[in-house]
Design a protein around this motif. Structure first.
Motif, short mmCIF file in Angstrom:
data_model
loop_
_atom_site.label_atom_id
_atom_site.label_comp_id
_atom_site.label_asym_id
_atom_site.label_seq_id
_atom_site.Cartn_x
_atom_site.Cartn_y
_atom_site.Cartn_z
N ILE A 111 -6.00 18.06 3.08
CA ILE A 111 -4.91 17.31 2.45
C ILE A 111 -5.38 15.88 2.24
N SER A 112 -5.21 15.39 1.02
CA SER A 112 -5.53 14.00 0.68
C SER A 112 -4.28 13.33 0.14
N ASN A 124 0.86 -1.19 0.00
CA ASN A 124 0.00 0.00 0.00
C ASN A 124 0.88 1.23 0.00
N GLU A 125 0.97 1.88 -1.14
CA GLU A 125 1.80 3.06 -1.27
C GLU A 125 0.89 4.27 -1.39
N GLN A 126 1.32 5.36 -0.80
CA GLN A 126 0.60 6.61 -0.90
C GLN A 126 1.58 7.70 -1.30
N VAL A 127 1.09 8.61 -2.10
CA VAL A 127 1.87 9.78 -2.45
C VAL A 127 1.58 10.83 -1.39
N ALA A 128 2.62 11.48 -0.89
CA ALA A 128 2.44 12.50 0.14
C ALA A 128 3.38 13.67 -0.13
N PHE A 129 3.03 14.82 0.40
CA PHE A 129 3.91 15.97 0.32
C PHE A 129 5.02 15.81 1.36
N GLN A 130 6.22 16.14 0.98
CA GLN A 130 7.34 16.13 1.90
C GLN A 130 7.34 17.42 2.71
N ARG A 131 8.11 17.46 3.77
CA ARG A 131 8.15 18.63 4.66
C ARG A 131 8.50 19.93 3.94
#
Length: 114
Positions: free
Chosen positions: A46-47, A15-22
């Motif tokens: 944020i999604s 299960n991979e999710q794309v997320a914003f980095q810091r």
């Protein structure tokens, strides 16, 4: 005792999710804070999904987002993985550098303050 995350079955991806980095969130929230101070924006969401991370910006909480800032890593080699999308679904700016892509919203802040 060793704790390991479960391994997927052959043929399945984890299960991979794309997320914003810091650093990306720092740029986005800095811009968001300036618009909140100007009285233009009031809420955000944020999604983090499988193929895309979305930062949605709302004028009021119960409305549809007026802007979406998307990160799509699969488009990294093509048009660029960052995009700013308007309320009607129109892509306002797309590119490889988040700071450059957010520039389209910076111009709107200059007009709002004047």
């Amino acid at each position: 005792m060793n704790v390991q995350s479960p391994t997927p079955f052959p043929g399945q991806r984890a299960n991979e999710q794309v997320a914003f980095q810091r650093p990306e969130l720092s740029l986005i929230l800095g811009l968001y804070g300036r618009f909140v101070a100007a009285g233009e924006w009031r809420d955000y969401g944020i999604s983090c999904l499988r193929d895309v991370a979305v930062f949605s910006i709302f004028r009021r909480t119960a409305e549809h987002p007026i802007y979406r800032i998307e990160k799509r890593p699969r488009l990294r080699g093509r048009q660029g993985m960052y995009a700013v999308i308007g309320m009607d679904g129109q892509v306002l700016k797309r590119g490889h550098d988040l700071r450059t892509v957010l520039g389209v919203l910076e111009r709107k802040l200059i007009r709002a303050v004047e």
